[in-house]
Design an enzyme around this catalytic site. Structure first.
Site, short mmCIF file in Angstrom:
data_model
loop_
_atom_site.label_atom_id
_atom_site.label_comp_id
_atom_site.label_asym_id
_atom_site.label_seq_id
_atom_site.Cartn_x
_atom_site.Cartn_y
_atom_site.Cartn_z
N ASP A 5 39.73 42.40 30.77
CA ASP A 5 38.30 41.90 30.58
C ASP A 5 37.57 42.37 29.34
OD1 ASP A 5 35.59 41.45 30.95
OD2 ASP A 5 35.30 42.66 32.55
N CYS A 37 25.74 46.74 36.87
CA CYS A 37 26.77 45.99 37.74
C CYS A 37 27.90 47.13 37.57
CB CYS A 37 27.40 44.74 37.38
SG CYS A 37 26.01 43.55 37.54
N1 PMP Z 1 32.89 42.37 32.32
C1 PMP Z 1 32.04 42.92 31.77
C2 PMP Z 1 32.54 44.26 31.06
C3 PMP Z 1 30.70 42.71 31.61
O1 PMP Z 1 30.05 43.27 30.74
C4 PMP Z 1 30.31 41.24 32.19
C5 PMP Z 1 28.84 40.69 32.08
N2 PMP Z 1 27.83 41.99 32.24
C6 PMP Z 1 31.11 40.50 32.93
C7 PMP Z 1 32.31 40.92 33.14
C8 PMP Z 1 30.73 39.55 33.70
O2 PMP Z 1 30.50 38.48 33.10
P1 PMP Z 1 29.77 37.05 33.52
O3 PMP Z 1 28.29 37.54 34.23
O4 PMP Z 1 29.27 36.44 32.26
O5 PMP Z 1 30.79 36.24 34.25
#
Ligand code: PMP
Length: 422
Positions: free
Chosen positions: A201, A367
């Site tokens: 990721d 999150c």
């Molecule tokens: N992975 C990480 C490490 C993130 O910081 C984020 C967004 N905060 C995401 C995944 C998800 O990205 P998106 O909301 O643009 O799909």
């Protein structure tokens, strides 16, 4: 390499011409979403004004131009990630959709009882929940790589967890909550040694340093446009061709087929097999413009500038009494997460009070609820930097936090001495 001239960067961002209650905007939330330079907005605007048509099926020139722009954007992404071919880069709505695509397409086809997926304690919910969903459906298990108290992945524990049962390791290159930069290259080598695949990721990495998916030997790599100065609603999934070719489609619909009859459907080759329906054409165009913009400045220069800001922010915040920084990894990107313990100030309160001064930071669990549980907090306050931030932005944050502490201490003192004014 020449240091960045922040003033000449900031003038390219219309949002920094705006004011919050007469104060310049201090934007320290780029890990959530970066602001967009004029060149990205211009590219998206030009596309809408001059070139828009649905892609792939039109015989007329306008549609062919739009198709060319969309496919050139894919080529720009491929160059940016150094993939072997453009068709290995799929456009999605963002990192979240990219991970879900792999979890549900690859996972449903390849996982079974007894199989294991390894994720780390540092993961964003988007790299946890899809794996839980598919593991439950397939009778597989999700195992969690622990972290040290400093917020680094415990590599010895990782090695112990890897086994022939491990089918896939899903790990972020940079933690959005703490800023930890993970040694994904080493982790990939170790995973491959037991025959496991690795999904990286890269949502929090791509805007801060160069990415080479082939040097990393990543099997899947994902990121979002809106964290690299591009638009929202567009993201990328890179996958090795052999893997993507073997995976079933994620969604069915127009554009992803070769031939449809009511009896049977055959699928289009890559990349169309995974891009059902009309895509976010202008988003792809905007993402390509953002990649171009970032590459012109140079990711090495951007990374060095942000490391300088990180050092200053760490020093200044450490000096604030009662403030505790969460995440002390040796390798960090420009993210500082903290809690205010003495006097205790709730993170929501910190964020709200900073907002009154035009300072934008993020508060909450980012999150990453399982990570917050591991750290023993329900939330942190987080400041994260981008290419447009200056030392003055960091000083504005630190000065405001210092004054907040003084105010709280003043309140406590006046309570202790009988309260109120005489
Ligand atoms: N992975 C990480 C490490 C993130 O910081 C984020 C967004 N905060 C995401 C995944 C998800 O990205 P998106 O909301 O643009 O799909």
């Amino acid at each position: 390499q020449a240091p960045l001239d922040v003033a000449s960067i900031r003038v390219q961002f219309p949002i920094f011409q705006s004011q919050t209650d007469g104060r310049p905007l201090v934007y320290l939330d780029s890990a959530a979403s970066t602001q967009q330079p004029e060149s990205v907005m211009g590219a998206v605007g030009d596309y809408h004004r001059l070139h828009h048509a649905n892609i792939h099926r039109g015989v007329y020139q306008l549609s062919q131009t739009a198709t060319r722009m969309y496919e050139e954007a894919r080529a720009a992404v491929a160059g940016f990630l150094n993939t072997a071919e453009s068709a290995e880069c799929l456009f999605t709505r963002g990192a979240t959709e990219s991970i879900n695509l792999v979890a549900f397409s690859w996972g449903n086809a390849c996982l079974g009882p007894g199989d294991e997926i390894l994720i780390s304690t540092l993961e964003h919910h988007s790299n946890i929940v899809p794996w839980q969903m598919v593991a439950r459906a397939r009778g597989a298990a999700v195992k969690v790589i622990p972290i040290t108290d400093d917020g680094e992945i415990d590599l010895d524990a990782y090695r112990r967890l890897l086994s022939p049962r491990t089918r896939l390791v899903a790990v972020n290159q940079v933690s959005n909550a703490l800023g930890t930069i993970n040694p994904v290259g080493d982790m990939i080598r170790e995973a491959h040694a037991v025959g496991a695949l690795v999904l990286v990721d890269g949502a929090q990495w791509v805007a801060h340093g160069a990415t080479d998916v082939r040097a990393l030997d990543a099997d899947f790599y994902v990121f979002s446009g809106h964290k690299i100065y591009g638009p929202t609603g567009i993201g990328v999934l890179y996958g090795k061709r052999a893997l993507l070719d073997a995976m079933p489609p994620y969604q069915g619909g127009g554009d992803m087929i070769e031939r449809v009859t009511f009896a049977e459907t055959s699928y289009a080759p890559l990349p169309n097999k995974f891009e059902a329906g009309t895509p976010h054409i202008s988003g792809a165009v905007g993402l390509a413009a953002a990649i171009d913009w970032v590459r012109r400045i140079g990711l090495d220069r951007i990374g060095a500038h942000e490391q300088m800001l990180l050092r200053h922010a760490t020093e200044r915040l450490e000096a604030i009494p009662g403030l505790e920084i969460k995440g002390r990894a040796r390798h960090k990107s420009g993210v500082v997460s903290w809690v205010m313990l003495d006097p205790p100030i709730a993170t929501l309160d910190v964020g709200t009070r900073l907002d009154l001064r035009g300072i934008c930071i993020r508060t909450g669990h980012h999150c990453c609820q399982p990570l917050m549980d591991r750290l023993g907090v329900s939330s942190t306050a987080r400041a994260s930097v981008g290419v447009y931030n200056s030392l003055e932005d960091i000083d504005a944050l630190a000065d405001a936090l210092g004054e907040m502490v003084d105010e709280e201490r003043g309140k406590t003192r006046s309570k202790a001495s009988g309260g109120g004014e005489s």
